[in-house]
Scaffold this active site. Sequence first.
Site, PDB file in Angstrom:
ATOM      1  N   GLU A 203     -26.842 101.662   3.815  1.00 23.44           N
ATOM      2  CA  GLU A 203     -26.716 100.193   3.913  1.00 23.44           C
ATOM      3  C   GLU A 203     -26.488  99.890   5.399  1.00 23.44           C
ATOM      4  OE1 GLU A 203     -23.162  98.587   2.114  1.00 23.44           O
ATOM      5  OE2 GLU A 203     -23.934  96.527   2.083  1.00 23.44           O
ATOM      6  N   ASP A 281     -25.213  92.851  -6.197  1.00 20.52           N
ATOM      7  CA  ASP A 281     -24.099  93.419  -5.417  1.00 20.52           C
ATOM      8  C   ASP A 281     -22.783  92.681  -5.668  1.00 20.52           C
ATOM      9  OD1 ASP A 281     -23.056  95.364  -3.764  1.00 20.52           O
ATOM     10  OD2 ASP A 281     -23.876  94.557  -1.906  1.00 20.52           O
ATOM     11  N   ASP A 282     -22.543  91.598  -4.939  1.00 20.04           N
ATOM     12  CA  ASP A 282     -21.302  90.816  -5.073  1.00 20.04           C
ATOM     13  C   ASP A 282     -21.682  89.338  -5.143  1.00 20.04           C
ATOM     14  OD1 ASP A 282     -19.208  93.021  -4.532  1.00 20.04           O
ATOM     15  OD2 ASP A 282     -20.640  93.240  -2.883  1.00 20.04           O
TER      16      ASP A 282
HETATM   17  N1  HPA Z   1     -21.151  98.169   0.263  1.00 25.54           N
HETATM   18  C1  HPA Z   1     -20.068  98.943   0.219  1.00 25.54           C
HETATM   19  N2  HPA Z   1     -19.013  98.662  -0.524  1.00 25.54           N
HETATM   20  C2  HPA Z   1     -19.042  97.563  -1.276  1.00 25.54           C
HETATM   21  C3  HPA Z   1     -20.128  96.724  -1.269  1.00 25.54           C
HETATM   22  C4  HPA Z   1     -21.243  97.042  -0.464  1.00 25.54           C
HETATM   23  O1  HPA Z   1     -22.283  96.350  -0.393  1.00 25.54           O
HETATM   24  N3  HPA Z   1     -19.825  95.711  -2.127  1.00 25.54           N
HETATM   25  C5  HPA Z   1     -18.609  95.955  -2.631  1.00 25.54           C
HETATM   26  N4  HPA Z   1     -18.124  97.074  -2.114  1.00 25.54           N
HETATM   27 ZN    ZN Z   2     -22.549  97.514  -3.484  1.00 27.80          ZN
END
Ligand code: HPA
Ligand code: ZN
Length: 344
Positions: A203, A281-282
């Site tokens: 990421e 994701d969130d």
């Molecule tokens: N990356 C890493 N940790 C996380 C993420 C993410 O996108 N979302 C919630 N915890």
């Molecule tokens: Zn994530």
Amino acid sequence: MNDTVMDDSRIRGLPKAELHVHIEGTLEPELMFELACRNAIELPFASVEEVRAAYEFDDLQSFLDIYYQAADVLRTEQDFYDLTTAYLERAHADGVRHAEIFFDPQTHTDRNIPFSTVVTGLHRALNEGEQRLGITALLIMCFLRHLPEESALSTLEEALPFRDWIVAVGLDSSEVGHPPEDFQRAFARAREAGFRVVAHAGEEGPPSYVWQSLDLLGAERIDHGVRSTEDPELLARLVRDAITLTICPLSNIKLRVFQQMSDHNLKDLLHEGVRATINSDDPAYFGGYIGDNFIAARDALGLSDNDIVTLARNSIEATFLDESSKQVLLDELARYLEVQGIPV
Ligand code: HPA
Ligand code: ZN
């Protein structure tokens, strides 16, 4: 030109699986206030609008700082139940037929919330959601990589009595400086105990973290993985072994992994033959649930109907369901395409 049949409502209706969603990241500001009130917690925000205005991030860490702070309103089993129920309703409205949901036990056990409180609330909501909405779901327990491996190992021990409720382990939180190789013992122990394995990698971190996740942790899917395009050999490996990337387009823009959606490499990955999927994701923090992610990617990247259907099919094939359950969902997808007259 791209003669699309896949308008917004057909995208939302498309039967799909969600494979990358953090339950703590589905905490909408309204529920945050409700839980703060219920648990007599004072928030550093005066209103829902003020919370939303604070959701401007420079990178992963600036998001995580707010995300961990907000999780403090989650105290009781009922809180975890309410959080999960709200997510399932949103997911259901976006055609999600199966979800594999991350939770971060250490975020809660470090605040003296028992592991059993967290997992019981989640599990009860998932059971009821399946009855009421027809969504199936599995839980993935993530280790926080900014904490020592010893903490991951003791969390794993705490999870063993709930082994049947948790399908897999994952790795999340601050990526750069916390390589997968630091967690080899925890993941080996998890595999011995029968857990499936995923990991966030690539990421913000380099392609070497994706290699380590595959080769040292035994990851079967890579969460994000978008930096894999920097390494042609890695890309070839992902294609050869049909490794799924759980890509989260709106997250990647909010956290500035790409400056704008038209820069995103999702379509390139898909056309290279990588088994890419779209996820939220969130979603409470990044401006949308899974349907919004499909729509934003379609609009900026000019995804074809065929691309969109491939993404949905990939999501089902990449689940940890058994083959016959996958086939039920694939058949449902095929029926949907037929009824909607979507030629693929
Ligand atoms: N990356 C890493 N940790 C996380 C993420 C993410 O996108 N979302 C919630 N915890
Ligand atoms: Zn994530």
